[in-house]
Design a protein around this motif. Structure first.
Motif, PDB file in Angstrom:
ATOM      1  N   ILE A 152     -11.143  -2.001  18.350  1.00  0.00           N
ATOM      2  CA  ILE A 152     -10.285  -1.962  17.177  1.00  0.00           C
ATOM      3  C   ILE A 152      -8.935  -2.606  17.479  1.00  0.00           C
ATOM      4  O   ILE A 152      -8.360  -2.422  18.548  1.00  0.00           O
ATOM      5  CB  ILE A 152     -10.087  -0.507  16.682  1.00  0.00           C
ATOM      6  N   SER A 153      -8.431  -3.416  16.545  1.00  0.00           N
ATOM      7  CA  SER A 153      -7.147  -4.090  16.729  1.00  0.00           C
ATOM      8  C   SER A 153      -5.998  -3.140  16.438  1.00  0.00           C
ATOM      9  O   SER A 153      -6.166  -2.093  15.798  1.00  0.00           O
ATOM     10  CB  SER A 153      -7.062  -5.308  15.805  1.00  0.00           C
ATOM     11  N   ASP A 156      -5.397  -2.619  12.683  1.00  0.00           N
ATOM     12  CA  ASP A 156      -6.437  -1.759  12.107  1.00  0.00           C
ATOM     13  C   ASP A 156      -6.242  -0.307  12.526  1.00  0.00           C
ATOM     14  O   ASP A 156      -6.493   0.618  11.738  1.00  0.00           O
ATOM     15  CB  ASP A 156      -7.827  -2.244  12.522  1.00  0.00           C
ATOM     16  N   SER A 159      -3.608   1.247  10.457  1.00  0.00           N
ATOM     17  CA  SER A 159      -4.153   1.547   9.134  1.00  0.00           C
ATOM     18  C   SER A 159      -4.999   2.814   9.153  1.00  0.00           C
ATOM     19  O   SER A 159      -4.943   3.634   8.225  1.00  0.00           O
ATOM     20  CB  SER A 159      -4.986   0.362   8.624  1.00  0.00           C
ATOM     21  N   VAL A 160      -5.789   2.992  10.219  1.00  0.00           N
ATOM     22  CA  VAL A 160      -6.618   4.185  10.344  1.00  0.00           C
ATOM     23  C   VAL A 160      -5.733   5.426  10.471  1.00  0.00           C
ATOM     24  O   VAL A 160      -6.008   6.476   9.854  1.00  0.00           O
ATOM     25  CB  VAL A 160      -7.563   4.063  11.560  1.00  0.00           C
ATOM     26  N   SER A 163      -4.382   6.298   7.096  1.00  0.00           N
ATOM     27  CA  SER A 163      -5.421   6.900   6.256  1.00  0.00           C
ATOM     28  C   SER A 163      -5.728   8.331   6.688  1.00  0.00           C
ATOM     29  O   SER A 163      -5.949   9.212   5.855  1.00  0.00           O
ATOM     30  CB  SER A 163      -6.690   6.043   6.310  1.00  0.00           C
ATOM     31  N   GLY A 272     -11.669   3.018   6.167  1.00  0.00           N
ATOM     32  CA  GLY A 272     -11.799   2.096   7.291  1.00  0.00           C
ATOM     33  C   GLY A 272     -12.606   2.633   8.446  1.00  0.00           C
ATOM     34  O   GLY A 272     -12.728   1.980   9.479  1.00  0.00           O
TER      35      GLY A 272
END
Length: 295
Positions: A152-153, A156, A159-160, A163, A272
Motif C-alpha cells: 500500500i502506498s 492510500d 486515505s485508509v 476512512s 478502500g
C-alpha cells in the motif's frame, strides 16, 4: 482509575474538600477574556472560565490562567489564540449555562457556611445546597491502523486511516467501549453502575465527538447533571446503594481520575479496504465533577 478501598472501586486521585465555588450568571466584575479557538472567538468571564472542568483549563491555559501567581489578577490583553475544538467548548458552555439557569436560591445563606465549616463533598444535601453538580466524562481515543496490504502506498494509507476514523466516529455509544464482559464486580461494570446512578443512561451517546485535525485521534465528551432526586428508604437497599454511587462521584470534584486501556478490533465498511481492517485502539477516560451555584 485504579482501585482503592476495595477491588471493585475505581476511586482514585481524590481527596476531601474542594476549591472555592464559582458561578455562572451575574459576575462579580467585568473581567472578561477573549479566546480564539481555531478561528472562532469566545468572550468569557472570569467566573465562567473558573467553573469549567480542569482538563479544559489545562488545554486553554497550559501555563496557568494566572501566570503571575495572583488569583485575583485577570486582565484582558487582547485575543488569546488556543488550539482547542470550538464546538466542544460551545457544547460545554451551553450545558453549563442551561443547568445554571435552573438553580434557585432556596437557602443561599448556608452556601458559604457549609464550605467554611468543612462540609463533606460526599454529602449532596450539603454541597449541592443551591448548587448543581455536573458529571464530566471525556474520552481520548488514539487509533493505529494495521496496513491492509504490504504494497500500500503512503497516500492510500492516509486515505485508509481517514476512512477508519470516520467509521470509529459513528461508534458513539458512551459505554460501548467498556462492555467487554457481563461479569458482575468488574471495574468496568462498577464504573458503568456509578455513572448511570449519577446521571447517565446505559444507552447514552457522546454529546460531542470529533476527530482532531491531521491526527488519528478522536475526542469525545459527555455531560450529565448529577442526580439528587434519589431518596433512599430504610427498607430499600437498592435505593441506598444508588445514593451511595451518586455520592462517590462528588469525590471527583476538581480531582480528575483517569483510566487507560488498549483493545484491538476489526473494522468493517472501511472505504478502500476489502474485508475487515485491523485497528488497535488506546482509550483514555477522564472523569471529573464540576459544581456550579449561586454565591
Amino acid at each position: 482509575m485504579a482501585a482503592a478501598g476495595g477491588s471493585a472501586s475505581i476511586i482514585t486521585q481524590v481527596q476531601q474538600g474542594g476549591p472555592p465555588l464559582t458561578t455562572f450568571g451575574e459576575t462579580a466584575s467585568e473581567e472578561n477574556l477573549t479566546l480564539d479557538l481555531r478561528g472562532t472567538q469566545f468572550v468569557l468571564s472570569r467566573d465562567e472560565l473558573l467553573t469549567l472542568p480542569e482538563f479544559v483549563l489545562l488545554s486553554l491555559f497550559p501555563n496557568g490562567l494566572f501566570p503571575d501567581g495572583q488569583v485575583n489578577s485577570f486582565h484582558d490583553e487582547g485575543v488569546h489564540s488556543v488550539d482547542f475544538d470550538p464546538v466542544c467548548l460551545q457544547y460545554m458552555l451551553d450545558f453549563f449555562r442551561q443547568v445554571s439557569s435552573t438553580i434557585t436560591a432556596s437557602n443561599s445563606g448556608h452556601d458559604e457556611a457549609d464550605i467554611e465549616n468543612g462540609a463533606s463533598p460526599s454529602i449532596p444535601t450539603n454541597v449541592l445546597q443551591d448548587r448543581a453538580g455536573i458529571i464530566v466524562l471525556r474520552e481520548d481515543l488514539d487509533f493505529y491502523v494495521i496496513p491492509p496490504r504490504r504494497d500500500i502506498s503512503h497516500p492510500d494509507m492516509v486515505s485508509v486511516k481517514r476512512s477508519a476514523g470516520n467509521v470509529l466516529l459513528k461508534q458513539d455509544g458512551i459505554f460501548s467501549g467498556l462492555r467487554r464482559t457481563d461479569d458482575a464486580g468488574t471495574t468496568e461494570q462498577h464504573l458503568i453502575e456509578m455513572l448511570t446512578a449519577g446521571g447517565f443512561n446505559t444507552d447514552d451517546r457522546w454529546g460531542h465527538r470529533a476527530g482532531e485535525p491531521n491526527k488519528a485521534v478522536i475526542c469525545s465528551l459527555a455531560l450529565a447533571r448529577l442526580r439528587t432526586d434519589v431518596r433512599s428508604s430504610a427498607g430499600d437497599g437498592k435505593d441506598s446503594s444508588t445514593v451511595g454511587m451518586a455520592q462517590k462521584l462528588l469525590l471527583f470534584w476538581r480531582k480528575p481520575a483517569r483510566r487507560c486501556w488498549w483493545e484491538g478490533m476489526d473494522l468493517e465498511g472501511v472505504e478502500g479496504v476489502d474485508g475487515k481492517l485491523k485497528v488497535w485502539i488506546r482509550r483514555v477516560w477522564t472523569l471529573e465533577m464540576s459544581v456550579i451555584g449561586l454565591r
